[in-house]
Design a protein around this motif. Structure first.
Motif, PDB file in Angstrom:
ATOM      1  N   VAL B 161      25.782   5.490  -3.343  1.00 54.73           N
ATOM      2  CA  VAL B 161      25.764   5.719  -4.796  1.00 54.73           C
ATOM      3  C   VAL B 161      24.375   6.211  -5.233  1.00 54.73           C
ATOM      4  CG1 VAL B 161      25.893   4.563  -7.041  1.00 54.73           C
ATOM      5  CG2 VAL B 161      27.630   4.097  -5.306  1.00 54.73           C
ATOM      6  N   LEU B 165      23.498   9.793  -6.883  1.00 48.94           N
ATOM      7  CA  LEU B 165      22.807   9.853  -8.179  1.00 48.94           C
ATOM      8  C   LEU B 165      21.572  10.757  -8.104  1.00 48.94           C
ATOM      9  CD1 LEU B 165      22.825   6.202  -9.588  1.00 48.94           C
ATOM     10  CD2 LEU B 165      23.997   8.199 -10.504  1.00 48.94           C
ATOM     11  N   TRP B 169      21.207  14.131 -10.185  1.00 46.52           N
ATOM     12  CA  TRP B 169      20.099  14.230 -11.151  1.00 46.52           C
ATOM     13  C   TRP B 169      19.338  15.540 -10.958  1.00 46.52           C
ATOM     14  CZ3 TRP B 169      14.587  13.980 -11.136  1.00 46.52           C
ATOM     15  CH2 TRP B 169      14.026  13.700 -12.380  1.00 46.52           C
TER      16      TRP B 169
END
Lengths: 428, 297
Positions: B161, B165, B169
């Protein structure tokens, strides 16, 4: 007026013109061992030494170029060797020297390096760089891998001296655990660093990775027993609650924050990281103790010999002599101390150990004592199969830590990976 | 005859102008790719001085590699999640920035920042953010609420995860730029006509915005897919593929084989498979777009 102009032009011409025997010397080094190093004192040391060398040797023009960090530099050097684009001289990881010597481009140093100067160097540091009687590189640094602890923290736990036996180590770890700390953290990520800590323990148990012909034997007889004991030691530490499974993604750098905050009582790390630790947490200076991990059978994890070397590729006499001038200059005890001390390296020369930086620092003397008192000091075997062995051994650590692999299965899996590759490569 | 040659040359003189650029681009892209394919048929290993052709041996090795199912699964989860999140968050942000809101210009400039930060720095930032020690920013936040520190990277799911992310981003700004550009080309009249006909905001998005953006979305999907499939810097520096192999993706396997085990031929084999995957996915996306366009017309 005219005379003034002519004199000025002549002077400018004389200053700009290169000496008739000028030699351009290309030096390749990884960033961390160059004037571009991220660690300030290292950058300053290299800048200062190169400038001094340049002043003392106006007929030589140094041109330093940067190699990528880590193992990535070796393919660069090999590619350069295959297209005839090697530098005159380079800083090489001691582990690459055997492979680079095989290319035929690395120049033997026997005739350049006076025997009297060589006598000051740790014999193992010369032997490991010698193939068929030819010395191919001059090792100038060493690193020690083992357990680091904070002396103030240990004192608060009622411990005044580093653990001398397995039982003392367990007592130390249990006290740390009772005080709410992580007793010990050892790198467990699938990297070479994990292997280095692992084989240090494996060698301490009396194991060997390869035989004299370079054939992997770590899964046979006493070697298998030693490797199973090594994996079992990791597993037992986890089962006793002394080592957390979170280390399975961590290398040495990732462990350091736990050391800085005091969350970990001890971390397995390297002497090469010492200056970085001091830079990150200045209060650690004078507050660090080290010990080689005591083993349940009464032995200790064995120190690994390995560090940086100077190697010469230039084959024409002018460049080779100029390259040796640079190497010789950099190997002078005071100059070597400037580099080794700034980087936190351990010396391989007695004359450097005698320099105030090393002689006057209790921690450095502790490192010296570990090497001097070790029953076994080994280098990683300089054989082509070693990277596969290293990768296969470190791959098993996560499974051992989280309990999905037994030591026996871990050794079997490592053997299967390595022998498949060994068989494939033996047929080339 | 000479006049004929001169006429032909004059007619095709553009070749002389574009040839240098074509040669340069092919030299820097096609040549290394083809050379990589060639190397995959050898047993080139940087640990050994010689190499020879072994034809499909490396492909057989790859097909029978015990870790392949897990690495493929990781790659699928990683690429799929990143592409979906990157596109949807990018579209959402682009829709917001396309409206006349206060500070839109500033937000547009700031939104591009993650795209210009090198991947390795992003990995180090996220490592600092999710560090397991008390120095980790997330653990500091947890401690404010009296919660114990967590070791984020020791759990396979949490590691994946965090990795997703970090890559999302970094990739969202590209989606914003592409989709914002696309949004600004949609004629206002379409929305005005739809409003007169009583269409809701959702219907406008569903029947005007997304169909008009389809070519841009396709470019975005192709760029995000190939970019994520080839991502090595963030996975390497953030999780290193761990714990175990739980975040090892194909691109990371290339790095490990090529630079840690020094097995250049096996690394090239994995790279060739990624190249083929990229080509297949691009063809599939293009076919899908064409089929939907034909259906619409």
């Amino acid at each position: 007026m005219l005379i003034k102009w002519i004199s000025a032009a002549a002077l400018a011409g004389a200053l700009l013109a290169s000496p008739a025997t000028a030699v351009d010397l290309t030096v390749w080094a990884q960033t961390d061992l160059s004037p571009s190093a991220s660690l300030g004192p290292v950058a300053e040391a290299f800048t200062d030494l190169y400038a001094r060398f340049q002043r003392e040797n106006p007929d030589i023009t140094l041109k330093y170029e940067i190699l990528p960090g880590g193992t990535e530099a070796l393919p660069n050097l090999l590619t350069a060797a295959s297209v005839g684009n090697l530098p005159d001289v380079a800083i090489l990881d001691s582990f690459w020297v055997a492979r680079l010597a095989e290319t035929g481009h690395l120049q033997p140093l026997n005739d350049l390096w006076p025997a009297a100067e060589r006598a000051d160097v740790l014999p193992a540091a010369i032997d490991t760089m010698t193939f068929d009687g030819k010395i191919y590189a001059a090792m100038f640094s060493n690193a020690w891998r083992g357990v680091f602890y904070r002396t103030d923290q240990a004192k608060s736990l009622g411990i005044d001296a580093p653990p001398a036996s397995w039982d003392e180590f367990l007592a130390f770890a249990d006290k740390a655990k009772a005080a709410g700390m992580k007793p010990i953290m050892i790198p467990g990520a699938d990297t070479e660093v994990t292997t280095l800590h692992l084989i240090s323990t494996f060698w301490g148990f009396g194991g060997d990775l390869v035989d004299a012909t370079g054939k992997p034997i770590f899964f046979e007889g006493a070697n298998r027993t030693a490797l199973e004991k090594t994996y079992a030691l990791y597993r037992d530490l986890v089962q006793r609650g002394l080592l957390g499974t979170e280390v399975s993604t961590m290398d040495e750098k990732a462990l350091r924050p736990f050391f800085y905050t005091g969350e970990a009582a001890a971390i397995a790390n390297t002497s090469s990281g010492l200056q970085q630790m001091y830079s990150d947490a200045p209060t650690l200076k004078g507050n660090i103790g080290v010990f080689a991990l005591p083993l349940p059978d009464g032995g200790r994890a064995a120190p690994i010999l390995g560090g940086q070397t100077w190697g010469i590729f230039a084959d024409d006499d002018a460049h080779k002599q100029a390259a040796w001038k640079l190497v010789s200059f950099m190997l002078q005890p005071a100059n070597l101390t400037a580099i080794d001390a700034a980087k936190g390296y351990l010396p391989v020369n007695q004359a450097v150990w005698a320099q105030p930086f090393y002689a006057g620092d209790p921690l450095m003397q502790q490192f010296k004592g570990i090497f001097d008192g070790a029953k076994i000091v080994k280098t990683r075997p300089p054989v082509p199969i070693y990277p596969t062995i290293s990768s296969a051994l470190s791959q098993q650590v996560a499974g051992i830590l989280n309990g999905t692999l037994t030591p026996t299965v871990a050794v079997d899996q490592a053997r299967d990976i390595v022998m498949a590759e060994y068989t494939r490569q033996s047929a080339r | 005859m000479s006049r004929q040659i001169a006429t032909t040359l004059q007619k095709h003189q553009y070749i002389f102008f574009i040839a240098p650029a074509v040669v340069l681009v092919l030299g820097l892209t096609a040549y290394p790719a083809l050379y990589g394919v060639l190397v995959s048929f050898t047993n080139l290993n940087f640990g050994y001085p010689t190499s020879k052709f072994v034809w499909f041996d490396n492909y057989v090795r790859l097909a029978t590699w015990p870790a392949l199912p897990q690495v493929l699964f990781n790659t699928g989860v990683f690429v799929g999640s990143v592409v979906v999140l990157q596109l949807s968050v990018g579209l959402l942000a682009a829709l917001l920035l396309n409206r006349a809101v206060f500070g839109r210009g500033l937000v547009r400039s700031v939104a591009i920042l993650p795209w210009v930060i090198p991947g390795i720095i992003i990995a180090l930032m996220f490592q600092q953010f999710f560090s397991g020690s008390r120095l980790g920013i997330m653990n500091t936040v947890l401690s404010v609420f009296g919660l114990p520190s967590r070791s984020w990277f020791s759990d396979p799911v949490e590691s994946m995860v965090v990795l997703i992310l970090a890559v999302v981003w970094r990739g969202v700004p590209l989606s914003i730029i592409l989709q914002l550009g696309g949004l600004q080309t949609i004629p206002r009249d379409l929305y005005e006509a739809a409003a007169i006909d009583g269409a809701s905001r959702w219907q406008m998005l569903r029947y005007i915005t997304i169909p008009s953006l389809r070519p841009i979305l396709l470019i975005n999907v192709i760029m995000a897919t190939s970019g994520t499939l080839n991502h090595v810097d963030i996975p390497l520096a953030l999780t290193g593929g761990g714990p175990g192999r739980s975040t090892e993706v194909l691109a990371l396997s290339i790095y490990k084989q090529g630079f840690e085990v020094l097995d250049a031929s096996y690394a090239s084999t994995i790279a060739t498979v990624i190249l083929l995957l990229n080509l297949v996915l691009t063809i599939v996306y293009l076919r899908l777009l064409r089929a939907r366009d034909e259906l619409a017309s």
